[in-house]
Structure formats: structure tokens, C-alpha cells
Design a protein around this motif. Sequence first.
Motif, PDB file in Angstrom:
ATOM      1  N   ALA A   1       3.998  15.536  -7.979  1.00 55.49           N
ATOM      2  CA  ALA A   1       4.978  16.200  -8.724  1.00 55.49           C
ATOM      3  C   ALA A   1       5.107  15.308  -9.983  1.00 55.49           C
ATOM      4  O   ALA A   1       5.430  15.631 -10.883  1.00 55.49           O
ATOM      5  CB  ALA A   1       6.278  16.205  -8.140  1.00 55.49           C
ATOM      6  N   ASP A   2       4.619  14.161  -9.935  1.00 53.42           N
ATOM      7  CA  ASP A   2       4.709  13.141 -11.186  1.00 53.42           C
ATOM      8  C   ASP A   2       3.587  13.278 -12.101  1.00 53.42           C
ATOM      9  O   ASP A   2       3.695  12.700 -13.215  1.00 53.42           O
ATOM     10  CB  ASP A   2       4.705  11.551 -11.037  1.00 53.42           C
ATOM     11  N   ASN A   3       2.650  13.955 -11.692  1.00 52.35           N
ATOM     12  CA  ASN A   3       1.418  14.256 -12.581  1.00 52.35           C
ATOM     13  C   ASN A   3       1.635  14.864 -14.103  1.00 52.35           C
ATOM     14  O   ASN A   3       1.213  14.160 -15.101  1.00 52.35           O
ATOM     15  CB  ASN A   3       0.439  14.848 -11.976  1.00 52.35           C
ATOM     16  N   THR A   4       2.599  15.706 -14.116  1.00 51.86           N
ATOM     17  CA  THR A   4       3.027  16.497 -15.265  1.00 51.86           C
ATOM     18  C   THR A   4       3.544  15.400 -16.238  1.00 51.86           C
ATOM     19  O   THR A   4       3.430  15.299 -17.414  1.00 51.86           O
ATOM     20  CB  THR A   4       3.888  17.561 -14.956  1.00 51.86           C
ATOM     21  N   ASP A   5       4.542  14.791 -15.783  1.00 50.48           N
ATOM     22  CA  ASP A   5       5.349  13.746 -16.443  1.00 50.48           C
ATOM     23  C   ASP A   5       4.517  12.708 -16.857  1.00 50.48           C
ATOM     24  O   ASP A   5       4.461  12.280 -18.110  1.00 50.48           O
ATOM     25  CB  ASP A   5       6.646  13.090 -15.711  1.00 50.48           C
TER      26      ASP A   5
ATOM     27  N   ALA B   1      -0.869  18.832 -19.177  1.00 53.14           N
ATOM     28  CA  ALA B   1       0.448  18.650 -18.593  1.00 53.14           C
ATOM     29  C   ALA B   1       1.256  20.314 -18.581  1.00 53.14           C
ATOM     30  O   ALA B   1       1.596  20.502 -17.265  1.00 53.14           O
ATOM     31  CB  ALA B   1       1.556  17.715 -19.488  1.00 53.14           C
ATOM     32  N   PHE B   2       0.852  20.822 -19.487  1.00 53.09           N
ATOM     33  CA  PHE B   2       1.487  22.385 -19.628  1.00 53.09           C
ATOM     34  C   PHE B   2       0.757  23.014 -18.602  1.00 53.09           C
ATOM     35  O   PHE B   2       1.483  23.847 -17.738  1.00 53.09           O
ATOM     36  CB  PHE B   2       1.684  22.921 -21.141  1.00 53.09           C
TER      37      PHE B   2
ATOM     38  N   GLN C   1       9.249  24.265 -14.463  1.00 51.94           N
ATOM     39  CA  GLN C   1       9.779  25.150 -15.605  1.00 51.94           C
ATOM     40  C   GLN C   1      10.200  23.942 -16.488  1.00 51.94           C
ATOM     41  O   GLN C   1      10.153  23.976 -17.806  1.00 51.94           O
ATOM     42  CB  GLN C   1      10.770  26.063 -15.291  1.00 51.94           C
ATOM     43  N   LEU C   2      11.036  23.020 -16.104  1.00 47.48           N
ATOM     44  CA  LEU C   2      11.713  22.165 -16.879  1.00 47.48           C
ATOM     45  C   LEU C   2      10.385  21.142 -17.640  1.00 47.48           C
ATOM     46  O   LEU C   2      10.518  20.876 -18.863  1.00 47.48           O
ATOM     47  CB  LEU C   2      12.434  20.952 -15.936  1.00 47.48           C
ATOM     48  N   GLN C   3       9.462  20.776 -16.816  1.00 48.02           N
ATOM     49  CA  GLN C   3       8.296  20.117 -17.407  1.00 48.02           C
ATOM     50  C   GLN C   3       7.569  20.964 -18.422  1.00 48.02           C
ATOM     51  O   GLN C   3       7.142  20.358 -19.398  1.00 48.02           O
ATOM     52  CB  GLN C   3       7.316  19.527 -16.228  1.00 48.02           C
TER      53      GLN C   3
ATOM     54  N   ASN D   1       0.740  -1.300   0.015  1.00 51.90           N
ATOM     55  CA  ASN D   1       0.182  -0.008   0.007  1.00 51.90           C
ATOM     56  C   ASN D   1       0.990   1.372   0.158  1.00 51.90           C
ATOM     57  O   ASN D   1       0.714   2.211   0.817  1.00 51.90           O
ATOM     58  CB  ASN D   1      -1.006  -0.034   0.988  1.00 51.90           C
ATOM     59  N   GLU D   2       1.799   1.329  -0.838  1.00 57.90           N
ATOM     60  CA  GLU D   2       2.847   2.414  -0.880  1.00 57.90           C
ATOM     61  C   GLU D   2       2.667   3.022  -2.537  1.00 57.90           C
ATOM     62  O   GLU D   2       3.120   2.502  -3.498  1.00 57.90           O
ATOM     63  CB  GLU D   2       4.127   2.029  -0.902  1.00 57.90           C
ATOM     64  N   PRO D   3       1.847   4.231  -2.555  1.00 54.47           N
ATOM     65  CA  PRO D   3       1.490   4.601  -3.856  1.00 54.47           C
ATOM     66  C   PRO D   3       2.713   4.998  -4.449  1.00 54.47           C
ATOM     67  O   PRO D   3       2.705   4.965  -5.787  1.00 54.47           O
ATOM     68  CB  PRO D   3       0.562   5.951  -3.481  1.00 54.47           C
ATOM     69  N   GLN D   4       3.607   5.539  -3.861  1.00 51.72           N
ATOM     70  CA  GLN D   4       4.937   6.106  -4.840  1.00 51.72           C
ATOM     71  C   GLN D   4       5.554   4.905  -5.234  1.00 51.72           C
ATOM     72  O   GLN D   4       6.269   4.962  -6.381  1.00 51.72           O
ATOM     73  CB  GLN D   4       5.777   6.598  -3.648  1.00 51.72           C
ATOM     74  N   ILE D   5       5.691   3.746  -4.583  1.00 55.33           N
ATOM     75  CA  ILE D   5       6.425   2.439  -5.229  1.00 55.33           C
ATOM     76  C   ILE D   5       5.490   2.152  -6.475  1.00 55.33           C
ATOM     77  O   ILE D   5       6.116   1.775  -7.819  1.00 55.33           O
ATOM     78  CB  ILE D   5       6.468   1.432  -4.281  1.00 55.33           C
ATOM     79  N   THR D   6       4.322   2.000  -6.278  1.00 58.19           N
ATOM     80  CA  THR D   6       3.283   1.504  -7.358  1.00 58.19           C
ATOM     81  C   THR D   6       3.307   2.707  -8.458  1.00 58.19           C
ATOM     82  O   THR D   6       3.337   1.975  -9.683  1.00 58.19           O
ATOM     83  CB  THR D   6       2.030   1.674  -7.032  1.00 58.19           C
ATOM     84  N   THR D   7       3.565   3.842  -8.392  1.00 55.15           N
ATOM     85  CA  THR D   7       3.670   4.939  -9.444  1.00 55.15           C
ATOM     86  C   THR D   7       4.962   4.551 -10.293  1.00 55.15           C
ATOM     87  O   THR D   7       5.203   4.491 -11.347  1.00 55.15           O
ATOM     88  CB  THR D   7       3.596   6.389  -8.859  1.00 55.15           C
ATOM     89  N   SER D   8       6.010   4.197  -9.278  1.00 56.32           N
ATOM     90  CA  SER D   8       7.488   4.267  -9.881  1.00 56.32           C
ATOM     91  C   SER D   8       7.206   2.939 -10.858  1.00 56.32           C
ATOM     92  O   SER D   8       8.222   3.078 -11.880  1.00 56.32           O
ATOM     93  CB  SER D   8       8.540   4.029  -8.904  1.00 56.32           C
ATOM     94  N   TYR D   9       6.561   1.973 -10.356  1.00 56.94           N
ATOM     95  CA  TYR D   9       6.752   0.873 -11.077  1.00 56.94           C
ATOM     96  C   TYR D   9       6.118   0.819 -12.374  1.00 56.94           C
ATOM     97  O   TYR D   9       6.516   0.432 -13.598  1.00 56.94           O
ATOM     98  CB  TYR D   9       5.859  -0.289 -10.268  1.00 56.94           C
ATOM     99  N   LEU D  10       4.652   1.602 -12.427  1.00 58.41           N
ATOM    100  CA  LEU D  10       3.898   1.742 -13.522  1.00 58.41           C
ATOM    101  C   LEU D  10       4.763   2.484 -14.721  1.00 58.41           C
ATOM    102  O   LEU D  10       4.662   2.383 -15.739  1.00 58.41           O
ATOM    103  CB  LEU D  10       2.660   2.252 -13.230  1.00 58.41           C
ATOM    104  N   MET D  11       5.218   3.596 -14.037  1.00 60.18           N
ATOM    105  CA  MET D  11       5.898   4.785 -14.983  1.00 60.18           C
ATOM    106  C   MET D  11       7.214   4.192 -15.370  1.00 60.18           C
ATOM    107  O   MET D  11       7.568   4.137 -16.595  1.00 60.18           O
ATOM    108  CB  MET D  11       6.075   6.145 -14.205  1.00 60.18           C
ATOM    109  N   GLY D  12       7.956   3.325 -14.691  1.00 63.80           N
ATOM    110  CA  GLY D  12       9.160   2.659 -15.208  1.00 63.80           C
ATOM    111  C   GLY D  12       8.883   1.585 -16.100  1.00 63.80           C
ATOM    112  O   GLY D  12       9.568   1.597 -17.215  1.00 63.80           O
ATOM    113  N   GLU D  13       7.848   0.782 -16.172  1.00 62.19           N
ATOM    114  CA  GLU D  13       7.447  -0.136 -17.249  1.00 62.19           C
ATOM    115  C   GLU D  13       6.921   0.296 -18.421  1.00 62.19           C
ATOM    116  O   GLU D  13       7.104  -0.044 -19.232  1.00 62.19           O
ATOM    117  CB  GLU D  13       6.536  -1.212 -16.379  1.00 62.19           C
TER     118      GLU D  13
END
Length: 665
Positions: free
Chosen positions: A243-247, A272-273, A282-284, A203-215
Motif C-alpha cells: 500500500a506504500d508504493n503509491t506514496d 503512482a497514479f 482514491q486519496l492517493q 529483517n522486518e521490511p515494514q520497519i525498514t520502509t517506515s524508517y526510509l520513508m520517515g527520514e
Amino acid sequence: MSKAGNKTFFVAFLLAALFVTRGLVSQESQIDSLKRMVQEGSGDSTQVNNLNALSVAILQEEDISGSLQVSRQAGELADELRYLKGKAYAEKNIGMAYYYQGDYMEVLDHWTKSLEIFEAIEDSQGIANMANNLGAVYYSQGSNSKAIDYYLRSLSIAEKIQDTLRIASALLNIGGVYGDTPNDYDKALEYFNRIPQYLPALNEPQITTSYLMGEGEIYLLQGNYREALKYYEDALPLTLNTADNTDNLTKLGIVEFKMGEKSKAISYLDQAFQIAKKNNQQLQMVQTLIELGKVYQNDNFTKALNTFKEAESLANEMGTKFELKDIFEGLSIAYANQGDYTNAFKYQTQLIAAKDSLFNVETDDKIRGLQFDFDLEKKEDEIGLLEQEAQIADLQAKRQKYVIYGTVLGLLLVFMLAVGSYKRYRYVKKTNKIIEEEKNRSENLLLNILPDETALELKQNGKVKAKKFESVTVMFTDFKGFTSYSQNLSPELLVKTVDYYFSKFDAIMEKYDLEKIKTIGDAYMCAGGLPFPTKDHPYKMVQAAFEIAQVMEETRLKPPKDIVPFDVRIGINTGVIIAGVVGTRKFAYDIWGDTVNVAARMESLSEPGKVNVSQSTYLLIRDRYNCEHRGQIHVKNKGMMDMYFVNEKKEEPSIKAKKEKIINI
């Protein structure tokens, strides 16, 4: 490193820090509470634990020096109590502080000590944690093979102790490393696909997000857009208000565009913009504008041009080289589509320059990785030297013990005294030989780093004063095309080739009594006329330059096995410099001044196989060497300067010719 690798590494390493900070509700109140407990402590193991917790809390407030101070207090108290677990965490926290400072050699030193202590007390969780963190350090320095070794070790231990959080973070890290290399994408997916079984319990949203975005990133890189879309869509609810929503939205826009869904792509990218703009990311913002420009590129030339121009303005403010490359490419195409070939050519030229700059950055990263490995090996050698010194001290202590025993036994029996004296003589001889060899080795190592006079001054005074030399000749050499060759060479072949040439150069320096200053990548810097002033240093330097050019030419015509032939550019300048020793732990003899800068410019403006000299050097050597005036050439930060190619040494006039000259006079 790929974007997927960057992101996975950041998230996984952040998790390593969160292991010791989870549960903090208010950082300030936590710090105050811990300080109170430390002040009221009684110097026991609980005090050590409180100090360690306080050092972590202070580090979260970015007070690195304060965190280091508290961590060291924890380590000292743990030493007094012989509390090994507390000592292990103190070393870990000291290493974490150095990590924030970017001092990776210190990080490795303290985290390796922490790992060794955890191993000694068989603390599996601590071992898994430190193996993961050490892997992250090696990964950040480009040592992927060592990073994989540590990550796999962390994974193995975490699986044995059923630590699902650490298992998931290790799998993320391993997938991130393999995601750096196209040939290893399948391996990356193999490790990513092992993560879902652990997510429900975590039940760690950050790990789940990292897995989904990485794959999703791996599938995107493979061109499997439908699979990529599925993972990015699954991640979208988890990234809302993060902070990951834009990416996430940007990647969805890219995938939709790749699949031909232009309207969906524009919708995602516009969202996203707007979010990036609202959150001042700014980078995003720049990255999203680039992708929007690509979408408009085919059928709305004006909108594509305006979008890329807006991205260029933001990117120039930020100085983002990677994004500027894509922007220049987009602007070149946009202007060409509108028939404005002048501006198209302008941005095409900037694109080429940006690519060259990025390639140099990547090459510097590769060389820095090799330098990191070299520094690590050197540190291991230093540790070995310290161990030898400890052995010598032990031998000396034993010798003293034998002396005492011999004296006592001598009072009892003369014969035993004689036998003991003989044994002592042999032992002293052996020990003194070891001491002398180690002393000579230490002195030789110092002389390899510093000139003799400078090394002597350092040994006598503990420091070296900077000195001004009125006339010194400085030479720079550089291999033409080295960066492009190095991209395709293995690290072993690259280092072997550079070592081959620089060893030849070192021999030439010794032959002409010149001083090697340093090497930077494929650049070689040396000087004549120091540390002892001489009058013939310009001639010696020019002659050394000719021999360097000859070495390169002979190697090019008949290259030895496993040695890559290169052309060399050589530049020489003579003038005033300042010389001295920098550093307090790793000494380095160096020179500074405008003379050095001009010498570097002479090299960069030279031609392969040529010896390019400034006017100041030319005036000193023109009586012995035939030189070709190149005219005045523009030099960065100096303006127009006269330059000369040194072609050959002038022939000495015969005795008869000399007499005739005297008579003519």
C-alpha cells in the motif's frame, strides 16, 4: 501533525498490536482452535492465556464487543487465580478494544492498570510495550510531551533487555513526534539515524520502509532534496506490491520536480497514479494529480487545468478538505495563466474559504487536546476521591473494631471503659466530620454541573425527565478573532485568558439568576427562564449582555497581566426549548430546539461589542430598551429574519410626566 508523523505513528502502533498476533497463519482456524482449547480448559493460568489470545484473534476480525467479553473473562479468571501476568494482558486487550472504538479515556485507564501490573511483576517486555502504547495514545491526542516521555521510557527498557524490534519501533515513534515541529527536525533525524544498526537482525521490511520513508520526509521538509531522493529510492524496492508504493512514487516525483528533473517527475507521478487507480486508492489518486498539476503549471497551462479539474472531481466525492485547498490554489493559478480571471477569482475565493475551514479544524484539534488533558486531570481527581472514600470506609471499620474492644474491656474494668468511650467519642467526631465534608463536596460538585432542581431530581430518581419550557431567552457569546489569536498563544495563556472571561461571565449569570448551559471553545451559552419559569428573563438577559460587553470593553482598555483582550459578539433569542440531562456517567444539563439555533445565528450575525436580538426578543423588551432595527437579514436554514441592536435602556418617565400622560389620555 505532519504527514511523516502520521505515517510513523501508524506503522509503529500497528507493530505494538503485531507483537501478540505474529505467527497466525489462518485467522479463522486460529479462532476455532482457541475456542476449542478454552472449552476444554480447566480454569488454570493456561486457560487465562488462551482467553487472552482468543480476545486478540477476535479483535483482528473487528468483533470489538466479542473481544471485550472474552478479555473480561480472562481478567476475572486471572483475578481468581491471582495470576498477575494474565491480568496485565487482559487489561491490555480491553484497552486495545476501546482504542478501536476511539474511547481514549477508557484506553488510558486499562493500559495504565496493565502497566502498573507489569511494573509490579517486573516484566520488562510488558513495561516497554505498554509505555510505547500509552505514548501512542497521548500522541494521537496532541500531548506530544507526554508521548515523548512514554516513548523514551519504552526505548530505555527495550535497550536494557536487547529487544531490537521494540527498540526500532520506539525510535520510529520518537522520530515521528519530533518530525511534527520544524525546530525539531534535527532531533527527528538523530533518532531515525539510530535505526539502521538494528535492521539487519530484524529483517522486518515494514520497519525498514517506515524508517526510509520517515527520514526521506524530514529531508524533503528541510529542502535537502538529494538526501531525500536517496532514501525514497532505497525504499522503492521494499514498497513494491504494498500500500506504500503509491506514496513512495509520489514522493519521488515531488523530489525530482524540486530538483528540476521534470520528465522524471512526470514518470514517477504517472506510475503512482496508475497504481493508485488500479488499487482504488482514491486519496492517493487525488494527491498524485495535484502534484502532476503543479509540474504542468509553468509551461502546459491546459494540461495543468485538466489535471486539477480531475483532482477536484475526485476530491469533492471524497470530501478531502486538505487536498481541496491545494486544488483550489492550483486552479486559480491555472485560470489566471490562461487569462480567465473570472474563474481564477472564483477559485481564489474558494481557496480562502478552504484555508479558514482548515484553520478552524486545527484550532478545534488544539482545543480538543486541551479538553483531553482536562478530562484526564478530572479523572485523576475522581480516582483520588475514590481513594478518600476507601480511607473513610477503613476508618469506619476501625471505629467498629474499637467499639467491640471497648465493650469487652468494659466488662473487665469500668475505668478502661470510660477512657475507651472518651477516645471513641473523639474518633467518631473526627470521622463524622470527614464524612460530612466529603458529602458536601460531592453535592457541591453536582450543583456546579446541574441546576438545583435538576440535581435534586437526579439524586431522588436516578434520572431526569426532559422538560418543555414555553418561554426561555437564550444567549450566545463568541470572541472575535479567537482562532487566529489562539494559533500564536501558548496553551497556558490561552486557557488562562478564556478562564478569566468565563469566570466574569459566570458571576454575571449568578447576579441575574440566569443559567449557564455550557462553553464550547470560546463560545459561551446561557439561558433565562429555567429551570423555574419567570416573566422577566428577557430583561435580565439583555442587562447581562450589556455587562458582558462592558467587561470586554474594560479589559480591552486596561488588560490585566497575561490576559489577551478580545472583542465579543452577542446574540439573543426567545422562544420554546426542551431541557434535560444527557449522559449516564458524566452528566450534562443541556437545551435543544429551534430557539437555540436562532440564538446562535443571532450571535454569528452580530457585530463586535453589539447585542443582536431576534424579533421575538425585541417584542418583549422594546418597552424598556431602545433598539435599532437592522432590517431583514438572511439566516442559514431560516431565510430572512428581522434583527435589532439593543442600544440602551429607556429612561423611566418622571412622576409629573406620568400624570400629564394620564391627563392627556
